[in-house]
Design a protein around this motif. Sequence first.
Motif, PDB file in Angstrom:
ATOM      1  N   LEU A 156      31.763  31.537  42.394  1.00 47.35           N
ATOM      2  CA  LEU A 156      32.852  31.135  43.285  1.00 47.35           C
ATOM      3  C   LEU A 156      34.006  32.137  43.224  1.00 47.35           C
ATOM      4  O   LEU A 156      34.635  32.438  44.238  1.00 47.35           O
ATOM      5  N   GLN A 157      34.267  32.675  42.032  1.00 48.43           N
ATOM      6  CA  GLN A 157      35.348  33.647  41.878  1.00 48.43           C
ATOM      7  C   GLN A 157      34.997  34.966  42.569  1.00 48.43           C
ATOM      8  O   GLN A 157      35.830  35.544  43.264  1.00 48.43           O
ATOM      9  N   ARG A 158      33.768  35.445  42.409  1.00 48.48           N
ATOM     10  CA  ARG A 158      33.347  36.685  43.080  1.00 48.48           C
ATOM     11  C   ARG A 158      33.434  36.541  44.597  1.00 48.48           C
ATOM     12  O   ARG A 158      33.739  37.504  45.300  1.00 48.48           O
ATOM     13  N   ALA A 159      33.184  35.343  45.102  1.00 53.62           N
ATOM     14  CA  ALA A 159      33.265  35.097  46.545  1.00 53.62           C
ATOM     15  C   ALA A 159      34.708  34.973  47.011  1.00 53.62           C
ATOM     16  O   ALA A 159      34.965  34.936  48.210  1.00 53.62           O
ATOM     17  N   GLY A 160      35.650  34.922  46.070  1.00 55.07           N
ATOM     18  CA  GLY A 160      37.061  34.843  46.423  1.00 55.07           C
ATOM     19  C   GLY A 160      37.561  33.433  46.688  1.00 55.07           C
ATOM     20  O   GLY A 160      38.673  33.250  47.171  1.00 55.07           O
ATOM     21  N   LEU A 161      36.760  32.425  46.354  1.00 59.57           N
ATOM     22  CA  LEU A 161      37.116  31.041  46.662  1.00 59.57           C
ATOM     23  C   LEU A 161      37.944  30.368  45.577  1.00 59.57           C
ATOM     24  O   LEU A 161      38.594  29.355  45.838  1.00 59.57           O
ATOM     25  N   VAL A 162      37.893  30.895  44.355  1.00 59.05           N
ATOM     26  CA  VAL A 162      38.692  30.356  43.254  1.00 59.05           C
ATOM     27  C   VAL A 162      39.356  31.499  42.502  1.00 59.05           C
ATOM     28  O   VAL A 162      38.926  32.655  42.583  1.00 59.05           O
ATOM     29  N   THR A 163      40.400  31.150  41.769  1.00 53.05           N
ATOM     30  CA  THR A 163      41.056  32.097  40.868  1.00 53.05           C
ATOM     31  C   THR A 163      40.955  31.548  39.454  1.00 53.05           C
ATOM     32  O   THR A 163      40.807  30.340  39.255  1.00 53.05           O
ATOM     33  N   CYS A 164      41.030  32.438  38.496  1.00 55.45           N
ATOM     34  CA  CYS A 164      40.904  32.054  37.094  1.00 55.45           C
ATOM     35  C   CYS A 164      42.158  32.464  36.335  1.00 55.45           C
ATOM     36  O   CYS A 164      42.651  33.576  36.499  1.00 55.45           O
ATOM     37  N   ALA A 180      47.012  20.734  35.260  1.00 56.24           N
ATOM     38  CA  ALA A 180      45.981  21.395  36.061  1.00 56.24           C
ATOM     39  C   ALA A 180      46.532  21.863  37.394  1.00 56.24           C
ATOM     40  O   ALA A 180      46.077  22.871  37.934  1.00 56.24           O
ATOM     41  N   SER A 181      47.528  21.171  37.918  1.00 57.04           N
ATOM     42  CA  SER A 181      48.114  21.584  39.199  1.00 57.04           C
ATOM     43  C   SER A 181      48.851  22.916  39.078  1.00 57.04           C
ATOM     44  O   SER A 181      49.064  23.602  40.069  1.00 57.04           O
ATOM     45  N   GLU A 182      49.213  23.298  37.853  1.00 56.13           N
ATOM     46  CA  GLU A 182      49.924  24.560  37.628  1.00 56.13           C
ATOM     47  C   GLU A 182      49.004  25.689  37.169  1.00 56.13           C
ATOM     48  O   GLU A 182      49.145  26.822  37.620  1.00 56.13           O
ATOM     49  N   VAL A 183      48.085  25.396  36.255  1.00 55.62           N
ATOM     50  CA  VAL A 183      47.258  26.451  35.663  1.00 55.62           C
ATOM     51  C   VAL A 183      45.797  26.397  36.096  1.00 55.62           C
ATOM     52  O   VAL A 183      45.044  27.313  35.835  1.00 55.62           O
ATOM     53  N   GLY A 211      44.620  31.406  26.172  1.00 54.28           N
ATOM     54  CA  GLY A 211      43.909  31.493  24.900  1.00 54.28           C
ATOM     55  C   GLY A 211      42.438  31.765  25.174  1.00 54.28           C
ATOM     56  O   GLY A 211      42.090  32.660  25.926  1.00 54.28           O
ATOM     57  N   GLN A 212      41.581  30.941  24.590  1.00 53.09           N
ATOM     58  CA  GLN A 212      40.136  31.113  24.791  1.00 53.09           C
ATOM     59  C   GLN A 212      39.611  30.349  25.994  1.00 53.09           C
ATOM     60  O   GLN A 212      38.429  30.424  26.320  1.00 53.09           O
ATOM     61  N   TRP A 213      40.470  29.608  26.680  1.00 51.40           N
ATOM     62  CA  TRP A 213      40.044  28.731  27.767  1.00 51.40           C
ATOM     63  C   TRP A 213      40.268  29.363  29.136  1.00 51.40           C
ATOM     64  O   TRP A 213      41.274  30.010  29.383  1.00 51.40           O
ATOM     65  N   SER A 214      39.329  29.112  30.039  1.00 53.85           N
ATOM     66  CA  SER A 214      39.452  29.542  31.432  1.00 53.85           C
ATOM     67  C   SER A 214      39.785  28.335  32.288  1.00 53.85           C
ATOM     68  O   SER A 214      39.153  27.280  32.154  1.00 53.85           O
ATOM     69  N   HIS A 215      40.788  28.502  33.150  1.00 54.30           N
ATOM     70  CA  HIS A 215      41.224  27.437  34.054  1.00 54.30           C
ATOM     71  C   HIS A 215      41.051  27.927  35.485  1.00 54.30           C
ATOM     72  O   HIS A 215      41.442  29.053  35.805  1.00 54.30           O
ATOM     73  N   TYR A 216      40.500  27.068  36.344  1.00 55.55           N
ATOM     74  CA  TYR A 216      40.168  27.476  37.713  1.00 55.55           C
ATOM     75  C   TYR A 216      40.935  26.662  38.745  1.00 55.55           C
ATOM     76  O   TYR A 216      41.115  25.456  38.600  1.00 55.55           O
ATOM     77  N   SER A 217      41.365  27.379  39.793  1.00 55.36           N
ATOM     78  CA  SER A 217      42.060  26.782  40.931  1.00 55.36           C
ATOM     79  C   SER A 217      41.425  27.310  42.205  1.00 55.36           C
ATOM     80  O   SER A 217      40.879  28.419  42.227  1.00 55.36           O
ATOM     81  N   ARG A 218      41.526  26.508  43.249  1.00 51.77           N
ATOM     82  CA  ARG A 218      41.083  26.981  44.568  1.00 51.77           C
ATOM     83  C   ARG A 218      42.000  28.105  45.030  1.00 51.77           C
ATOM     84  O   ARG A 218      43.194  28.072  44.795  1.00 51.77           O
ATOM     85  N   ASN A 219      41.439  29.081  45.701  1.00 54.08           N
ATOM     86  CA  ASN A 219      42.216  30.161  46.310  1.00 54.08           C
ATOM     87  C   ASN A 219      42.539  29.707  47.728  1.00 54.08           C
ATOM     88  O   ASN A 219      41.840  30.058  48.683  1.00 54.08           O
ATOM     89  N   GLU A 220      43.576  28.890  47.855  1.00 51.05           N
ATOM     90  CA  GLU A 220      43.896  28.263  49.142  1.00 51.05           C
ATOM     91  C   GLU A 220      44.152  29.260  50.276  1.00 51.05           C
ATOM     92  O   GLU A 220      43.663  29.049  51.385  1.00 51.05           O
ATOM     93  N   PRO A 221      44.895  30.362  50.041  1.00 47.57           N
ATOM     94  CA  PRO A 221      45.089  31.315  51.146  1.00 47.57           C
ATOM     95  C   PRO A 221      43.764  31.901  51.652  1.00 47.57           C
ATOM     96  O   PRO A 221      43.560  32.046  52.857  1.00 47.57           O
TER      97      PRO A 221
END
Length: 104
Positions: free
Chosen positions: A69-77, A41-44, A81-91
């Motif tokens: 959260l993604q539209r607000a720019g706070l996370v990236t996706c 999860a720390s990578e993807v 495959g068929q799965w979505s993985h989310y991370s904080r948009n730290e910058p």
Amino acid sequence: MTETHELDLVAVFKALGHPTRLAILGWLKEPESFPPQDQPASEVGVCLKHIQARAEVSQSTASQFMATLQRAGLVTCTRIGQWSHYSRNEPAIAALGTQLSFSL
């Protein structure tokens, strides 16, 4: 501040205005606190199914929360495959403080 990190403050505050979305953003600070995944999860990012389980909401509600959260720019996706993985948009999150100081 670069233009790529200029956030729509109204969208940000709307996204953070729901307690579960705010909690999710906090949880994503520690992606290793979620159950193990095929790829770290720390990578993807954290798989949506793990976010859904922790938030105790339906898959469609979790998807809507993450889309907001993604539209607000706070996370990236990241799609794997068929799965979505989310991370904080730290910058962008770091730039938010600066942007607020200029806006208010």
